[in-house]
Scaffold this active site. Structure first.
Site, PDB file in Angstrom:
ATOM      1  CB  CYS A  66     -20.414  27.899 -34.071  1.00 23.04           C
ATOM      2  SG  CYS A  66     -21.229  27.358 -35.336  1.00 23.04           S
ATOM      3  CB  CYS A  74     -23.406  20.706 -31.414  1.00 22.44           C
ATOM      4  SG  CYS A  74     -22.377  21.625 -32.401  1.00 22.44           S
TER       5      CYS A  74
END
Length: 406
Positions: free
Chosen positions: A129, A237
């Protein structure tokens, strides 16, 4: 894109006498950075990025908040995080911009993660990410839309920027931006940042690298930031959004029963999908045995999980592919390094041996591969995770641990 935010309290006034010595040192360092003092701060809606923005404002920088919208729901980079980020910008009286990166996040992180688990590996989505979704898009957006050449984030790591006036020096350390561990050993995030390129590091500032997490909370409260006491996420997340990693994977992969076997082939149990296992795992196997069993290997082609006593999972070496060299150029010869194979693991001594890259390495624009020979056998080495190479506090480079056979 405009986001509605809750009414925020104005930021507290602080005199120079109220500043701690550490804060004064950080602010002084930010003031001394070369170049135009204008910057975009990546705001997730958490306390770390909030204090980052506040420190830069305190140092006299022209600051603009930039939030990436990665997915719906609660948590950082979700809808909830956008509201908190907007509130911080209101407190600091700085502009706030939201960039929709949901499709990029879905492709580069979510799909990659699901595919990895299907292949029997345990991917590291946070580093991916950072590389594909966060840093490059933020830098490019800030430069193109706001003419800002630098970004800052709330990561606990440090960068020693190259001495631009000595780029022809024979001293390689002065020709490269170096990534270093954060001062807070319990919060250091350099492990997740090994994949950043020299170009990216040249545009990034990490103001919190010299601070501890507890100090950050304390300072955020002194500033009166609305996120000062916001609870920190303790999980990935995606797992946080769905309640657990298993629940997240169940949304994408239907149950597929298979065997759990010992290393000699004896069937000792059944599973609902290899994606719910990682090498080294002991809990949640659902097996009653005479001794504790650990996951030794995962065979996706046979839909099989191999288990055994912990001592059967020890490895003296592993292969690392898609290597990114950060603070040094790619070594041509063997060298001694310290290697960290999991985020919370301690670095261990090892010998790094360069080997020929594969076509996959080259296609991924990472034409480097190496073999890591550990000084002492290591347990719970998981393909898909990162092996990051250090020399003291300096990140030399890192790559992805490749699948292996037992």
């Amino acid at each position: 894109m405009a986001m509605k935010s809750q009414k925020a309290k104005p930021i507290s006034n602080k005199s120079k006498l109220e500043r701690s010595p550490i804060e004064m040192e950080v602010v002084s360092h930010l003031k001394q950075l070369q170049g135009e003092h204008a910057i975009a701060v990546g705001l997730s809606g958490g306390v770390d990025s909030s204090l980052t923005a506040a420190l830069l404002v305190e140092a006299g920088w022209k600051v603009e908040g930039l939030t990436l919208w990665l997915m719906e729901g609660k948590g950082s980079c979700c809808t909830e995080g956008l509201v908190d980020a907007a509130g911080i910008c209101e407190q600091l009286k700085i502009p706030h911009h939201v960039v929709d990166e949901r499709s990029t996040f879905q492709k580069e992180v979510v799909e990659n993660l699901v595919n990895g688990y299907q292949e029997g590996i345990t991917p590291l989505p946070c580093s991916r990410c950072n590389r594909f979704v966060k840093f490059s898009p933020m830098i490019n957006w800030a430069r193109k839309n706001r003419n800002l050449k630098r970004i800052a984030t709330g990561h606990y790591a440090r960068i020693k920027h190259a001495e631009t006036n000595k780029l022809n020096s024979l001293d390689e350390r002065k020709n490269r931006h170096q990534l270093l561990r954060g001062i807070d050993q319990n919060k250091d995030q350099s492990y997740f940042l090994y994949d950043l390129s020299q170009e990216i590091l040249g545009h990034v500032v990490f103001p919190l690298g010299a601070l501890t997490k507890s100090f950050t909370r304390k300072e955020a409260n002194r500033y009166g930031l609305r996120t000062a006491n916001k609870k920190e996420s303790q999980d990935l997340c995606l797992a946080e959004k769905h309640g657990s990693m298993k629940a997240f994977l169940n949304n994408y992969l239907p149950p597929r029963k298979g065997e759990i076997v010992l290393t000699d082939g004896l069937v000792v149990g059944e599973h609902d999908g290899i994606e719910h296992f990682t090498i080294g795992q002991r809990k949640g196997l659902g097996i009653a045995w005479k001794e504790p069993l650990h996951v030794i290997n995962i065979q996706p082609s046979l839909n099989r999980v191999i288990v055994g006593p912990r001592d059967q999972s020890g490895r003296s070496n592993c292969t690392v592919g898609e290597v990114n060299w950060v603070s040094i150029s790619a070594p041509m010869q063997e060298r001694l390094v310290e290697v960290q194979v999991r985020y919370r693991s301690d670095p261990v001594k090892a010998k790094l041996v360069p080997i020929e890259p594969t076509i996959k390495d080259i296609k991924n624009n990472r034409p480097h591969r190496c073999r890591i020979e550990f000084e002492n056998p290591q347990f719970s080495i998981s393909p898909g995770q990162a092996a990051v190479f250090y020399k003291g506090e300096v990140v030399l480079g890192g790559g992805i641990i490749q699948p292996f056979e037992y």
